[in-house]
Design a protein around this motif. Structure first.
Motif, PDB file in Angstrom:
ATOM      1  N   ASP A 577       0.831  -1.210   0.000  1.00  0.00           N
ATOM      2  CA  ASP A 577       0.000   0.000   0.000  1.00  0.00           C
ATOM      3  C   ASP A 577       0.863   1.257   0.000  1.00  0.00           C
ATOM      4  O   ASP A 577       0.551   2.239  -0.682  1.00  0.00           O
ATOM      5  N   TYR A 578       1.944   1.225   0.774  1.00  0.00           N
ATOM      6  CA  TYR A 578       2.807   2.395   0.869  1.00  0.00           C
ATOM      7  C   TYR A 578       3.520   2.641  -0.459  1.00  0.00           C
ATOM      8  O   TYR A 578       3.731   3.794  -0.865  1.00  0.00           O
ATOM      9  N   ARG A 579       3.859   1.572  -1.170  1.00  0.00           N
ATOM     10  CA  ARG A 579       4.478   1.728  -2.493  1.00  0.00           C
ATOM     11  C   ARG A 579       3.480   2.319  -3.493  1.00  0.00           C
ATOM     12  O   ARG A 579       3.854   3.084  -4.376  1.00  0.00           O
ATOM     13  N   ARG A 580       2.225   1.954  -3.342  1.00  0.00           N
ATOM     14  CA  ARG A 580       1.212   2.530  -4.233  1.00  0.00           C
ATOM     15  C   ARG A 580       1.077   4.032  -3.987  1.00  0.00           C
ATOM     16  O   ARG A 580       0.971   4.817  -4.927  1.00  0.00           O
ATOM     17  N   TYR A 581       1.088   4.439  -2.715  1.00  0.00           N
ATOM     18  CA  TYR A 581       1.055   5.871  -2.417  1.00  0.00           C
ATOM     19  C   TYR A 581       2.258   6.579  -3.041  1.00  0.00           C
ATOM     20  O   TYR A 581       2.134   7.666  -3.606  1.00  0.00           O
ATOM     21  N   LEU A 582       3.429   5.940  -2.948  1.00  0.00           N
ATOM     22  CA  LEU A 582       4.627   6.539  -3.513  1.00  0.00           C
ATOM     23  C   LEU A 582       4.525   6.637  -5.026  1.00  0.00           C
ATOM     24  O   LEU A 582       4.891   7.664  -5.627  1.00  0.00           O
ATOM     25  N   GLY A 583       4.042   5.566  -5.661  1.00  0.00           N
ATOM     26  CA  GLY A 583       3.883   5.604  -7.115  1.00  0.00           C
ATOM     27  C   GLY A 583       2.941   6.705  -7.556  1.00  0.00           C
ATOM     28  O   GLY A 583       3.209   7.421  -8.541  1.00  0.00           O
ATOM     29  N   GLU A 584       1.844   6.873  -6.824  1.00  0.00           N
ATOM     30  CA  GLU A 584       0.883   7.925  -7.152  1.00  0.00           C
ATOM     31  C   GLU A 584       1.523   9.306  -6.996  1.00  0.00           C
ATOM     32  O   GLU A 584       1.301  10.208  -7.821  1.00  0.00           O
ATOM     33  N   ALA A 595       7.634   6.060 -11.087  1.00  0.00           N
ATOM     34  CA  ALA A 595       6.307   5.608 -10.670  1.00  0.00           C
ATOM     35  C   ALA A 595       6.040   4.205 -11.198  1.00  0.00           C
ATOM     36  O   ALA A 595       5.471   3.357 -10.484  1.00  0.00           O
ATOM     37  N   ILE A 596       6.426   3.937 -12.438  1.00  0.00           N
ATOM     38  CA  ILE A 596       6.221   2.618 -13.032  1.00  0.00           C
ATOM     39  C   ILE A 596       6.931   1.549 -12.213  1.00  0.00           C
ATOM     40  O   ILE A 596       6.379   0.472 -11.944  1.00  0.00           O
ATOM     41  N   ARG A 597       8.176   1.846 -11.790  1.00  0.00           N
ATOM     42  CA  ARG A 597       8.932   0.864 -11.017  1.00  0.00           C
ATOM     43  C   ARG A 597       8.206   0.505  -9.711  1.00  0.00           C
ATOM     44  O   ARG A 597       8.101  -0.663  -9.352  1.00  0.00           O
ATOM     45  N   GLU A 598       7.697   1.503  -9.022  1.00  0.00           N
ATOM     46  CA  GLU A 598       7.017   1.242  -7.753  1.00  0.00           C
ATOM     47  C   GLU A 598       5.694   0.514  -7.966  1.00  0.00           C
ATOM     48  O   GLU A 598       5.361  -0.425  -7.229  1.00  0.00           O
ATOM     49  N   LEU A 599       4.939   0.919  -8.990  1.00  0.00           N
ATOM     50  CA  LEU A 599       3.629   0.318  -9.221  1.00  0.00           C
ATOM     51  C   LEU A 599       3.744  -1.113  -9.742  1.00  0.00           C
ATOM     52  O   LEU A 599       2.905  -1.960  -9.437  1.00  0.00           O
ATOM     53  N   GLU A 600       4.782  -1.386 -10.514  1.00  0.00           N
ATOM     54  CA  GLU A 600       5.011  -2.767 -10.949  1.00  0.00           C
ATOM     55  C   GLU A 600       5.336  -3.661  -9.755  1.00  0.00           C
ATOM     56  O   GLU A 600       4.926  -4.825  -9.705  1.00  0.00           O
ATOM     57  N   ALA A 601       6.067  -3.111  -8.795  1.00  0.00           N
ATOM     58  CA  ALA A 601       6.364  -3.877  -7.578  1.00  0.00           C
ATOM     59  C   ALA A 601       5.075  -4.189  -6.812  1.00  0.00           C
ATOM     60  O   ALA A 601       4.911  -5.289  -6.263  1.00  0.00           O
ATOM     61  N   VAL A 602       4.151  -3.236  -6.802  1.00  0.00           N
ATOM     62  CA  VAL A 602       2.870  -3.461  -6.143  1.00  0.00           C
ATOM     63  C   VAL A 602       2.110  -4.589  -6.832  1.00  0.00           C
ATOM     64  O   VAL A 602       1.578  -5.498  -6.181  1.00  0.00           O
ATOM     65  N   PRO A 607      -1.470  -8.872  -7.835  1.00  0.00           N
ATOM     66  CA  PRO A 607      -1.835  -8.760  -9.260  1.00  0.00           C
ATOM     67  C   PRO A 607      -3.243  -8.232  -9.510  1.00  0.00           C
ATOM     68  O   PRO A 607      -3.524  -7.706 -10.586  1.00  0.00           O
ATOM     69  N   ASN A 608      -4.123  -8.331  -8.529  1.00  0.00           N
ATOM     70  CA  ASN A 608      -5.516  -7.911  -8.728  1.00  0.00           C
ATOM     71  C   ASN A 608      -5.814  -6.517  -8.170  1.00  0.00           C
ATOM     72  O   ASN A 608      -6.987  -6.159  -8.014  1.00  0.00           O
ATOM     73  N   ASP A 609      -4.793  -5.747  -7.907  1.00  0.00           N
ATOM     74  CA  ASP A 609      -4.978  -4.388  -7.373  1.00  0.00           C
ATOM     75  C   ASP A 609      -5.352  -3.457  -8.533  1.00  0.00           C
ATOM     76  O   ASP A 609      -4.493  -2.995  -9.290  1.00  0.00           O
ATOM     77  N   ASP A 610      -6.638  -3.197  -8.699  1.00  0.00           N
ATOM     78  CA  ASP A 610      -7.118  -2.404  -9.834  1.00  0.00           C
ATOM     79  C   ASP A 610      -6.640  -0.957  -9.781  1.00  0.00           C
ATOM     80  O   ASP A 610      -6.318  -0.370 -10.830  1.00  0.00           O
ATOM     81  N   SER A 611      -6.588  -0.353  -8.584  1.00  0.00           N
ATOM     82  CA  SER A 611      -6.157   1.035  -8.499  1.00  0.00           C
ATOM     83  C   SER A 611      -4.697   1.171  -8.903  1.00  0.00           C
ATOM     84  O   SER A 611      -4.316   2.114  -9.605  1.00  0.00           O
ATOM     85  N   ALA A 612      -3.855   0.224  -8.489  1.00  0.00           N
ATOM     86  CA  ALA A 612      -2.444   0.266  -8.889  1.00  0.00           C
ATOM     87  C   ALA A 612      -2.305   0.056 -10.392  1.00  0.00           C
ATOM     88  O   ALA A 612      -1.456   0.689 -11.051  1.00  0.00           O
ATOM     89  N   ARG A 613      -3.142  -0.818 -10.972  1.00  0.00           N
ATOM     90  CA  ARG A 613      -3.057  -1.051 -12.412  1.00  0.00           C
ATOM     91  C   ARG A 613      -3.463   0.199 -13.196  1.00  0.00           C
ATOM     92  O   ARG A 613      -2.828   0.527 -14.212  1.00  0.00           O
ATOM     93  N   LEU A 615      -3.165   3.304 -12.194  1.00  0.00           N
ATOM     94  CA  LEU A 615      -2.055   4.255 -12.054  1.00  0.00           C
ATOM     95  C   LEU A 615      -0.887   3.852 -12.941  1.00  0.00           C
ATOM     96  O   LEU A 615      -0.216   4.709 -13.547  1.00  0.00           O
ATOM     97  N   LEU A 616      -0.626   2.557 -13.041  1.00  0.00           N
ATOM     98  CA  LEU A 616       0.471   2.079 -13.891  1.00  0.00           C
ATOM     99  C   LEU A 616       0.187   2.382 -15.356  1.00  0.00           C
ATOM    100  O   LEU A 616       1.093   2.825 -16.097  1.00  0.00           O
ATOM    101  N   ASP A 617      -1.031   2.169 -15.797  1.00  0.00           N
ATOM    102  CA  ASP A 617      -1.385   2.482 -17.182  1.00  0.00           C
ATOM    103  C   ASP A 617      -1.186   3.967 -17.461  1.00  0.00           C
ATOM    104  O   ASP A 617      -0.669   4.354 -18.525  1.00  0.00           O
ATOM    105  N   GLU A 618      -1.587   4.805 -16.523  1.00  0.00           N
ATOM    106  CA  GLU A 618      -1.418   6.250 -16.711  1.00  0.00           C
ATOM    107  C   GLU A 618       0.065   6.623 -16.744  1.00  0.00           C
ATOM    108  O   GLU A 618       0.484   7.460 -17.554  1.00  0.00           O
ATOM    109  N   ALA A 619       0.859   5.986 -15.893  1.00  0.00           N
ATOM    110  CA  ALA A 619       2.299   6.281 -15.864  1.00  0.00           C
ATOM    111  C   ALA A 619       2.957   5.874 -17.179  1.00  0.00           C
ATOM    112  O   ALA A 619       3.795   6.604 -17.723  1.00  0.00           O
ATOM    113  N   ARG A 620       2.570   4.727 -17.712  1.00  0.00           N
ATOM    114  CA  ARG A 620       3.140   4.285 -18.981  1.00  0.00           C
ATOM    115  C   ARG A 620       2.717   5.212 -20.114  1.00  0.00           C
ATOM    116  O   ARG A 620       3.513   5.512 -21.017  1.00  0.00           O
TER     117      ARG A 620
END
Length: 626
Positions: A577-584, A595-602, A607-613, A615-620
């Protein structure tokens, strides 16, 4: 100190009896192996950044037990925390391993108690019954089933090694200095496990005095007995040196939590604890009901003379007189009663007012005195010439051990997790606010309306409580009820104690929530100051860092937000969760690659964390956008 009945010539039964008592200790606590974290386990293990890297163990000796949360607590237990750090490296945030270690320590302590009594020539029956009662007594559940009860278990273990080494020094004359040095080291280990074991040399001296009582006919004999105990004082030098390095005093600072007898004179504390101290005897004799919290709401602490005061003082005086009268003919009785008073003295709230009035875990070592008294009573009846006494002893011990075993296994289930413990507390103490507060804390993420109702119920019972007022203010902010939130926070911050010892997690959260409220109302400068104050008050508290980071983001200080979340990830690298906050935050700061590096780690962890996914799509997308 010795029984008039010598060891059995057959040593094998002695081993079997000690081993059987230890196995019983394992058996009655086996149902804790699948338990989770409860009560102080959460703050000291699950949310403790100081134990996640075993390479930082030396730093644990330079801070207080609660040093990552609050200052001025007066607790210093680095050896206990070191065991948590070592175990965190083995099984991380999975609780099973910690519980297994606790149960193994209790089994070892049972075995050590049995053999220490045998070293003092207690009969096989007396030593076995004492170890049996100690193994299954339900008052030990808090020390064993609660992971942070490790302090009592480890202190008892080290203290027993001190005792054993001291006895060996009297038996092996050529190696006296070596055994004495080992005793000093073990005593230091007990001190670094928990403060209340500082009194152990007094109990050891009493045992040695009772053992040599027939030879103590002159002042010279008393001096010859006592002077060697000065060697144990060597352990106090490094102990108090390290304690000073950690800036921990010998008492809790007033204003850091509630000190029930704060401001009471010595006489008032004696009168109060003579009455309240009847709880100690109830807990030992009956072991029911058991509670995680005893204070002025469920124990009378008025410094006025009542019938309870009279009974308490008379009972204490009677036990002291029995101990003195038994000095010659029943030294084991004198030792058991002396051990009770010695080991309970420091935590009695009489010499020093403590942040806790009474605690079941504090009876772990003193209960040895009770176990010895029970065993001696059984042996005394067994030796009576009348035919019916032996049957009475068998029935008495069977009922006692059976009821204790049943009570322990049942009480273990109350400690299954934080929710079950305090749900049970509400049942036993329906007018105590702490139960409602802790049950509500378990529902914050899943059932906000019920959590709010429980916090409000707690405040009707005790309007001074800080945690429910903070959480209700946060609920108000989440629900857009700004006027109510601001009013709560204003009243709360006006009560902040002067010269507050730092860190202070609760007051830091108050400032963090104030910063969030001020940022929402457009008071950017004031919000920034409050956020910085919150960080200064508790630089390692997750809720504070999350709230501060979001406030910085709201104010447009993206670099400061990223820094707060990066610190959070550094403290708790395994918390996704803390990595997701950092990625955001990195994404808001226009740093998509990081951000991509942190969100990929999340997503690798979840794998089913929709909010992280998302954010990752937006970062890419931002990384490839021109």
């Amino acid at each position: 100190m010795e029984s008039r009945h010598r060891h059995s010539r057959n040593f094998l039964p002695s081993r079997w009896v000690g081993g059987a008592c230890s196995l019983l200790a394992l058996g009655v606590y086996a149902n804790t192996f699948q338990h989770g974290f409860a009560f102080d386990d959460l703050g000291l293990i699950l949310h403790n950044p100081t134990i996640i890297d075993w390479r930082q163990i030396p730093a644990l000796f330079a801070q207080g037990y609660w040093g990552h949360k609050v200052g001025g607590g007066g607790n210093y237990r680095p050896l206990t925390v070191t065991t948590f750090a070592l175990e965190y490296g083995l099984w991380g945030s999975h609780p099973t391993g910690y519980h297994v270690v606790n149960v193994l320590l209790h089994a070892c302590n049972t075995w050590l108690l049995f053999h220490l009594l045998r070293l003092y020539r207690a009969s096989l029956g007396i030593a076995g019954i004492a170890a049996l009662v100690f193994a299954v007594h339900p008052v030990h559940v808090e020390a064993v089933a609660s992971i942070v009860g490790r302090a009592e278990l480890l202190g008892f273990f080290c203290g027993s090694l001190m005792w054993w080494s001291w006895r060996r020094a009297t038996c092996v004359h050529r190696l006296v200095s070596g055994w004495r040095l080992l005793a000093v080291a073990a005593y230091l280990g007990a001190l670094l496990s928990k403060e209340n074991f500082i009194v152990l040399p007094a109990a050891l001296w009493l045992a040695e005095a009772l053992r040599a009582r027939r030879r103590l006919t002159s002042l010279r004999a008393w001096s010859r007995l006592t002077l060697p105990f000065g060697s144990l004082a060597l352990a106090l030098v490094p102990y108090f040196g390290l304690r000073a390095l950690a800036n921990e005093g010998v008492e809790q600072v007033s204003g850091v939590g509630n000190i029930p007898l704060d401001g009471y004179t010595l006489g008032q504390r004696v009168v109060t604890m003579a009455s309240a101290g009847l709880e100690w005897y109830r807990l030992l004799l009956i072991g029911y009901p058991l509670k995680p919290w005893y204070d002025g709401f469920n124990v009378n602490i008025e410094p006025t003379w009542t019938w309870r005061t009279t009974i308490g003082l008379c009972l204490t005086l009677a036990l002291i007189l029995i101990g003195l009268a038994a000095w010659r003919r029943a030294p084991l009785v004198s030792f058991g009663l002396g051990l009770w008073f010695i080991t309970l003295a420091l935590v009695s709230n009489i010499p020093i007012p403590l942040g806790t009035l009474i605690a079941e875990r504090w009876l772990y070592a003193p209960s040895v005195g009770y176990a010895i008294a029970v065993s001696y009573g059984a042996f005394f009846l067994w030796r009576r010439p009348a035919n019916g006494y032996r049957a009475l002893v068998v029935v008495w011990l069977g009922v006692m051990v059976g009821s204790y075993t049943y009570g322990t296994t049942r009480r273990n289930m109350d400690w299954k997790n934080h929710f079950t413990l305090f749900r049970r507390f509400i049942q036993t103490d329906p007018t105590h606010a702490i139960g409602y507060v802790n049950v509500a804390s378990c529902l914050v993420e899943t059932n906000v309306p019920l959590a709010r109702a429980l916090y409000e119920k707690a405040l009707t019972l005790d309007e001074r409580l800080l945690i429910p007022r903070l959480q209700l203010a946060e609920f108000d902010l989440d629900e857009g009820r700004l006027p109510e939130a601001c009013a709560r926070l204003r009243r709360l911050l006006n009560e902040e104690p002067p010269d507050l010892p730092l860190p202070s997690q609760d007051w830091a959260l108050a400032h963090a929530l104030s910063a969030r409220a001020l940022a929402t109302t457009g008071q950017a400068d004031a919000a920034l100051q409050e956020a910085l104050t919150a960080q200064r008050y508790a630089p390692a508290e997750p809720r504070v860092l999350i709230t501060v980071g979001r406030t910085f983001t709201q104010l447009g200080h993206y670099a400061a937000a990223t820094q707060a979340f990066q610190h959070l990830v550094t403290l708790f690298p395994d918390e996704t969760d803390y990595r997701r906050y950092l990625g955001e935050s990195l994404l808001a700061e226009q740093r998509p690659a990081e951000a991509i590096r942190e969100l990929e780690a999340v997503l690798r962890a979840r794998p089913n964390d929709d909010s992280a996914r998302r954010l990752l799509d937006e970062a890419r997308h931002r990384r490839v956008a021109p």
